[in-house]
Design a protein around this motif. Structure first.
Motif, PDB file in Angstrom:
ATOM      1  N   GLY A  59       0.754  -1.237  -0.055  1.00  0.00           N
ATOM      2  CA  GLY A  59       0.048  -0.214  -0.041  1.00  0.00           C
ATOM      3  C   GLY A  59       0.835   1.335   0.084  1.00  0.00           C
ATOM      4  N   ALA A  60       2.069   1.191  -0.387  1.00  0.00           N
ATOM      5  CA  ALA A  60       2.666   2.511  -0.563  1.00  0.00           C
ATOM      6  C   ALA A  60       2.516   3.142  -1.686  1.00  0.00           C
ATOM      7  CB  ALA A  60       4.495   2.104  -0.585  1.00  0.00           C
ATOM      8  N   PRO A  61       2.525   4.704  -1.400  1.00  0.00           N
ATOM      9  CA  PRO A  61       2.136   5.459  -2.740  1.00  0.00           C
ATOM     10  C   PRO A  61       2.931   5.250  -4.094  1.00  0.00           C
ATOM     11  CG  PRO A  61       3.051   6.666  -0.894  1.00  0.00           C
ATOM     12  CD  PRO A  61       2.903   5.442  -0.364  1.00  0.00           C
TER      13      PRO A  61
ATOM     14  N   SER B  61       1.541  -0.921   5.473  1.00  0.00           N
ATOM     15  CA  SER B  61       0.222  -1.769   5.716  1.00  0.00           C
ATOM     16  C   SER B  61      -0.616  -0.852   7.119  1.00  0.00           C
ATOM     17  CB  SER B  61       0.343  -3.180   6.015  1.00  0.00           C
ATOM     18  OG  SER B  61       1.107  -3.648   4.664  1.00  0.00           O
ATOM     19  N   LEU B  62       0.278  -0.891   8.249  1.00  0.00           N
ATOM     20  CA  LEU B  62      -0.351  -0.432   9.304  1.00  0.00           C
ATOM     21  C   LEU B  62       0.031   0.797   9.749  1.00  0.00           C
ATOM     22  CD1 LEU B  62       0.294  -3.994  11.316  1.00  0.00           C
ATOM     23  CD2 LEU B  62      -1.832  -3.237  10.032  1.00  0.00           C
ATOM     24  N   GLY B  63       0.845   1.394   9.205  1.00  0.00           N
ATOM     25  CA  GLY B  63       1.328   2.904   9.704  1.00  0.00           C
ATOM     26  C   GLY B  63       2.600   2.927  10.446  1.00  0.00           C
ATOM     27  N   GLU B  64       3.115   4.154  10.365  1.00  0.00           N
ATOM     28  CA  GLU B  64       4.053   4.349  11.060  1.00  0.00           C
ATOM     29  C   GLU B  64       4.558   4.210  12.471  1.00  0.00           C
ATOM     30  OE1 GLU B  64       2.672   8.480  10.126  1.00  0.00           O
ATOM     31  OE2 GLU B  64       2.651   6.566   9.404  1.00  0.00           O
ATOM     32  N   LYS B  65       3.336   4.699  13.322  1.00  0.00           N
ATOM     33  CA  LYS B  65       3.236   4.506  14.711  1.00  0.00           C
ATOM     34  C   LYS B  65       3.365   3.139  15.000  1.00  0.00           C
ATOM     35  CE  LYS B  65       0.893   8.688  15.651  1.00  0.00           C
ATOM     36  NZ  LYS B  65      -0.233   9.669  16.112  1.00  0.00           N
ATOM     37  N   VAL B  66       2.464   2.083  14.377  1.00  0.00           N
ATOM     38  CA  VAL B  66       2.410   0.810  14.686  1.00  0.00           C
ATOM     39  C   VAL B  66       3.596   0.036  14.571  1.00  0.00           C
ATOM     40  CG1 VAL B  66       1.347  -1.458  14.091  1.00  0.00           C
ATOM     41  CG2 VAL B  66      -0.314   0.383  14.261  1.00  0.00           C
ATOM     42  N   CYS B  67       4.399   0.589  13.353  1.00  0.00           N
ATOM     43  CA  CYS B  67       5.636  -0.035  13.043  1.00  0.00           C
ATOM     44  C   CYS B  67       6.696   0.102  14.031  1.00  0.00           C
ATOM     45  CB  CYS B  67       5.775   0.539  11.553  1.00  0.00           C
ATOM     46  SG  CYS B  67       7.736  -0.186  10.783  1.00  0.00           S
ATOM     47  N   TYR B  68       6.797   1.333  14.432  1.00  0.00           N
ATOM     48  CA  TYR B  68       8.024   1.421  15.339  1.00  0.00           C
ATOM     49  C   TYR B  68       7.738   1.209  16.817  1.00  0.00           C
ATOM     50  CZ  TYR B  68      10.956   4.472  12.343  1.00  0.00           C
ATOM     51  OH  TYR B  68      11.708   4.766  11.104  1.00  0.00           O
ATOM     52  N   ILE B  69       6.373   1.125  17.121  1.00  0.00           N
ATOM     53  CA  ILE B  69       6.188   0.631  18.468  1.00  0.00           C
ATOM     54  C   ILE B  69       6.333  -0.955  18.371  1.00  0.00           C
ATOM     55  CG2 ILE B  69       4.019   0.458  20.167  1.00  0.00           C
ATOM     56  CD1 ILE B  69       3.028   2.785  19.287  1.00  0.00           C
ATOM     57  N   PHE B  70       5.897  -1.646  17.211  1.00  0.00           N
ATOM     58  CA  PHE B  70       5.975  -2.894  17.025  1.00  0.00           C
ATOM     59  C   PHE B  70       7.353  -3.304  17.301  1.00  0.00           C
ATOM     60  CE2 PHE B  70       6.900  -6.340  14.060  1.00  0.00           C
ATOM     61  CZ  PHE B  70       6.337  -7.472  14.645  1.00  0.00           C
TER      62      PHE B  70
END
Length: 463
Positions: A80-82, A431-440
């Motif tokens: 889902g990247a632009p 897919s899930l956004g930058e916040k989810v990515c970095y917290i994950f």
């Protein structure tokens, strides 16, 4: 008379100690200077990648370029990247970078094992010659296929880094190895600070050129590589004497699958005559190293996306950001890590990995430059401490004739992590956004951190 003899013996011991220390420092300087030359030539291509991909996209739209472009397009659509030329270049560069890391994963343990048998110097020179050959091919790579072949040769030849850690283990006793590994880290920091700056200068120059602009930077990289070969040939002294070398490579080439099979690598199967307890500890350190670099390299790769989306950073601002990271790493490794006492490596690596967790959380919610740079400072501190300390820790295992294969396997695990991390993390990011990515990423770092704490507990019990 007896007193005079004792005084003479003491004086002679001091003189021998000073001579040995002088020789150690000389060998370390030769290794350090060689690494700096190598890393300057290696990193100068990084800012040139977007221009190179644009050039090949314009002049070589078929063949291998089209195959990789279609893969990148499919991956971009999947996550889902632009559809943005900038992100296409970053993802394209990520594919090339992952290919390079995967080739290092294949080559590092084989290079290390070979050096255990034939000595460090001939294998080091062979690696450097391969790197120089890759730059020579890059200079004449008028199509994308030739460019990729040049990168393949470079990736397979890049065993000099794992060799450097084995050389440090040869030169220095266990209690001083932290200093040597920190020096390798400083060389990396200098290379990754100034190499991209040189490449950025070539990148600015390239915008004003027509045709094969890459020839000049490629020849510059080739010049550095040739100087490096001559420098090592003249000044580097063999660190592994013939009598201390292994008799065969992993008990014969027929068993070389141990050196490239991921399962065997995690088990350090190619390392023989090791106690079960030491082998288990070594395996645990290998898993910690892999997991750490898997999450670290993945989130490092997405920093370009994050700072552009959040803070609207252009290439120059991102260059300054990576310069800041490299400068902090140089300061920490040169002034702090190299002074770490033997036996405290696990504690220092634990501290660095612990600080990386809030670093990623801060980045997840950073909407201003000041907050972002706070996270980047913690990120840089972890970058400067964890890998050198883990490398020092793994270098304590095995005999003199096994250092090459151990450091090669260890380096190979890191290369595998760097090959896979960016793909997985990019998928989560888009897919899930930058916040989810970095917290994950921050949460997942708890696994190698807890394993590292177990190693520290075990070490304390054994003391």
């Amino acid at each position: 008379m007896k007193k005079e003899k004792q005084e003479n013996d003491v004086s002679e011991e001091k003189a021998q100690s000073k001579l040995a220390k002088r020789q150690e420092n000389k060998r370390l300087f030769v290794l350090f200077f060689s690494l700096v030359l190598d890393l300057l030539s290696f990193t100068l291509i990084l800012p040139l990648l977007p221009s190179l991909l644009d050039y090949y996209g314009e002049h070589d739209k078929g063949g291998l370029y089209k195959i990789i472009k279609d893969f990148v397009t499919g991956f971009r659509d999947f996550v889902g990247a632009p559809d943005n030329p900038r992100w296409n270049s970053v993802l394209f560069g990520g594919v090339i970078g992952s290919l390079f890391s995967f080739l290092q994963f294949l080559a590092s343990p084989l290079v290390g094992a070979t050096s255990d048998v034939y000595g460090r110097k001939p294998v080091l020179l062979l690696s450097l010659a391969g790197v120089a050959g890759s730059y020579a091919l890059w200079a004449v790579s008028h199509n994308f296929t030739l460019f990729v072949i040049a990168r393949i040769i470079g990736g397979l030849s890049k065993g000099n880094v794992s060799l450097s850690t084995a050389i440090v283990a040869d030169i220095l006793p266990q209690e001083k190895r932290g200093k040597g590994m920190a020096l390798i880290g400083v060389a990396f920091s200098i290379g990754f600070v100034f190499g991209p700056l040189i490449g950025a200068g070539f990148s600015i120059w390239a915008r004003q050129q027509h045709g094969a602009f890459y020839t000049v930077p490629a020849l510059f990289a080739l010049s550095l590589a040739v100087i490096d070969i001559l420098f090592v040939f003249i000044f580097f002294q063999e660190t592994l004497p013939v009598e201390k070398r292994a008799k065969s490579i992993a008990n014969g080439w027929q068993e070389k699958a141990h050196l490239i099979n991921p399962v065997s690598l995690f088990k350090f199967s190619s390392v023989t005559n090791m106690s079960q307890k030491d082998n288990q500890t070594m395996q645990r350190i290998g898993v910690i190293y892999f997991l750490y670099l898997f999450f670290y390299s993945g989130l490092e790769f997405t920093l370009t996306f994050l700072t552009h989306n959040r803070l609207h950073y252009d290439s120059m601002q991102q260059g300054k950001m990576f310069f800041f990271i490299g400068a902090v790493m140089t300061f920490v490794q040169g002034g702090y890590v190299r002074k770490i006492k033997s036996g405290t490596e696990v504690r220092t690596a634990t501290m660095g990995m612990t600080l990386l967790i809030p670093a990623f959380i801060i980045m997840a919610f950073a909407y201003t430059a000041s907050i972002m740079y706070t996270g980047l400072f913690l990120f840089a501190f972890a970058s400067a401490t964890v890998v050198p300390c883990l490398t020092t820790l793994i270098s304590q295992f095995g005999g003199t004739d096994q250092k090459g294969v151990i450091m090669g396997v260890f380096r190979s695990l890191g290369a595998l992590a760097r090959a896979l991390g960016p793909f997985i993390t990019s998928t989560i990011y888009w897919s899930l956004g930058e916040k989810v990515c970095y917290i994950f990423g921050a949460v997942c770092l708890l696994f190698p951190l807890l394993m590292l704490r177990m190693v520290m507990t075990t070490t304390k019990k054994n003391v």
